[in-house]
Design a protein around this motif. Structure first.
Motif, short mmCIF file in Angstrom:
data_model
loop_
_atom_site.label_atom_id
_atom_site.label_comp_id
_atom_site.label_asym_id
_atom_site.label_seq_id
_atom_site.Cartn_x
_atom_site.Cartn_y
_atom_site.Cartn_z
N GLN A 192 0.82 -1.21 0.00
CA GLN A 192 0.00 0.00 0.00
C GLN A 192 0.85 1.26 0.00
O GLN A 192 0.53 2.24 -0.69
CB GLN A 192 -0.93 -0.02 1.22
N GLU A 193 1.94 1.25 0.75
CA GLU A 193 2.82 2.42 0.80
C GLU A 193 3.44 2.71 -0.56
O GLU A 193 3.59 3.87 -0.95
CB GLU A 193 3.90 2.21 1.87
N LYS A 194 3.79 1.65 -1.29
CA LYS A 194 4.35 1.83 -2.64
C LYS A 194 3.31 2.43 -3.58
O LYS A 194 3.60 3.34 -4.37
CB LYS A 194 4.85 0.50 -3.19
N MET A 195 2.09 1.92 -3.50
CA MET A 195 1.02 2.44 -4.35
C MET A 195 0.72 3.90 -4.01
O MET A 195 0.51 4.73 -4.91
CB MET A 195 -0.25 1.58 -4.15
N PHE A 196 0.73 4.22 -2.71
CA PHE A 196 0.44 5.57 -2.25
C PHE A 196 1.52 6.54 -2.73
O PHE A 196 1.21 7.67 -3.17
CB PHE A 196 0.36 5.56 -0.72
N GLU B 278 -1.54 5.36 -13.10
CA GLU B 278 -0.90 5.11 -11.81
C GLU B 278 -1.91 5.00 -10.68
O GLU B 278 -1.71 4.29 -9.70
CB GLU B 278 0.11 6.23 -11.49
N ALA B 279 -3.02 5.74 -10.83
CA ALA B 279 -4.03 5.78 -9.77
C ALA B 279 -5.06 4.67 -9.86
O ALA B 279 -5.94 4.57 -9.00
CB ALA B 279 -4.75 7.13 -9.79
N LYS B 280 -4.93 3.80 -10.88
CA LYS B 280 -6.01 2.84 -11.14
C LYS B 280 -6.40 2.03 -9.91
O LYS B 280 -7.59 1.95 -9.57
CB LYS B 280 -5.61 1.88 -12.26
#
Length: 447
Positions: free
Chosen positions: A167-171, A203-205
């Motif tokens: 989650q931190e990587k996605m954020f 990126e936000a998908k």
């Protein structure tokens, strides 16, 4: 002297007769026996998760072996973690068949009804709708800032270390994409702004889809949306297995084709007083089952009994809160469907099967009350496989539903378990562009 010689000769003759008589009498009893030496006689030992040691393999019906293998939950591409599991058991299946000469009947399932599938199908549908409307720049930026606020709270509440890393990587990716778009807007370069807007939506998908699902998931009502996704990924899974030269199952089952059998199965467990209805859902009564002198809950991982995090993971993201249960250890056999979820009719109202009951029913329907081998990934031991055992043994009223439980290890990537839900996987198709199926098979044999 002549007389003494005759006496000695007579004594020798007498002793000779005594020895002969003794030997003759000893032959009236059976002599010792030893089996012939046969270096070609082979015995098979399997590491049985039910005892955590190697056990001599003894099938229940001569050379006939019944085997149930946990198949995939089809909502995304198959990855190297799947390859590890299916190649490992394919190797074992071939050895048992071709070297030891057993006749295996191999059953595998496809999980096409599951919380992960429902959620992913809704997310994909809502994201496609959102992008298809081509929202203006201001709305995209405003929505993505709301997404960051929402997702920041999700990351903060996450306790699972692997999930938190993902989650931190996605954020972080989302924040960088938003900053790049804002910088492009300030630059006044229209072309660059449009390019960065497109990159942001890509990126936000994942996080945008999750946010959209939170807002609008209950509005998705078309059942076709929930069946198209697993159908597509099942076809891709079979292509991957063929590319890896994994033998197909002798019998392939799908959850969606066994819903009536699942309902009947649950009704019988209720009749045996090992399950109860609550607010349109049905839960397995762990306390009642474990209190029976004939049954034992959590045979595979008894030390995990009461593990709240593992139990919550097994129940799924779309499960009702624990207020419906008599005990936090109880788990869903049937889930009352909420708006935005597919449903089937049952005596308890519209709903769908719980994850654990699916395999118990399909394996029982094909292979009966006692199965030689059950296999699956190591991470499925608790609660999934332990719950499977409890349900089936409650249904059949026995304690020998599975004789040998086999588990394969899982792969790690950057210290985390490779998993579709963690979005940290390498697909089988990606790997097969660099290595052959035989190379992968040998690699897994070495590790």
């Amino acid at each position: 002297m002549h007389f003494q010689y005759i006496k000695q000769l007579a004594r020798v003759v007498a002793q000779s007769r005594f020895v002969h008589t003794t030997l003759t009498m000893s032959k009236r009893t059976q002599p010792a026996w030893s089996p012939p030496l046969n270096q070609d006689l082979q015995t098979l030992h399997l590491f049985n998760s039910l005892t955590r040691k190697k056990e001599l393999f003894v099938p229940q019906s001569g050379r006939r072996v019944t085997w149930y293998n946990c198949g995939p939950t089809v909502y995304d591409a198959s990855h190297m973690g799947h390859a590890r599991t299916y190649l490992s058991f394919d190797i074992l299946r071939r050895v048992i068949t071709n070297y030891f000469g057993y006749d295996i009947f191999f059953v595998e399932n496809i999980t096409d009804i599951d919380d992960k599938i429902i959620k992913r199908a809704r997310q994909n549908h809502l994201y496609k709708e959102y992008v298809g409307k081509n929202p203006p720049l201001e709305q995209v930026l405003d929505d993505c800032n709301k997404v960051m606020e929402y997702f920041g709270g999700v990351v903060e509440k996450t306790t699972d270390p692997d999930k938190k890393v993902m989650q931190e990587k996605m954020f972080e990716k989302l924040k960088i994409a938003v900053q790049d778009l804002e910088a492009a807007v300030k630059s006044g370069d229209t072309s660059k702004t449009e390019s960065e807007k497109g990159k942001l939506l890509v990126e936000a998908k994942d996080v945008l889809s999750d946010w959209l699902d939170k807002q609008l998931g209950s509005s998705v009502t078309e059942n076709k949306i929930f069946s198209d996704l697993p159908r597509y990924w099942e076809e891709e899974f079979h292509k991957d297995m063929e590319a890896l030269n994994v033998l197909p199952a002798d019998c392939l089952t799908r959850v969606s084709e066994y819903v009536p059998e699942i309902v009947d199965y649950i009704e019988k467990i209720i009749e045996r007083n090992y399950a109860y209805e609550s607010n349109g859902s049905v839960y397995f009564d762990v306390k009642a089952f474990d209190a029976s002198p004939c049954h034992h809950y959590a045979k595979l991982v008894p030390e995990a009994f009461g593990d709240a995090n593992a139990l919550a993971e097994g129940e799924g993201d779309l499960s009702a809160d624990g207020g419906e249960k008599r005990s936090p250890n109880d788990f869903a056999l049937w889930k009352k469907s909420k708006p935005g979820e597919p449903s089937w009719e049952s005596p308890w109202g519209a709903g769908r099967p719980g994850w654990h009951i699916e395999c118990s029913v399909m394996a029982s329907a094909i292979l009966g009350s006692s199965i030689d081998i059950h296999s699956g990934g190591y991470d499925l031991k608790f609660p999934h496989h332990d719950n499977e055992l409890a349900q089936a043994e409650a249904y059949f009223d026995n304690d020998v539903w599975i004789r040998y439980f086999l588990h394969s290890g899982h792969l790690t990537i950057a210290g985390c378990k490779m998993s579709k839900s963690l979005k940290n996987f390498i697909t089988i198709q990606e790997v097969l562009k660099k290595y052959t199926a035989r190379q992968l098979r040998i690699t897994f044999l070495l590790h």
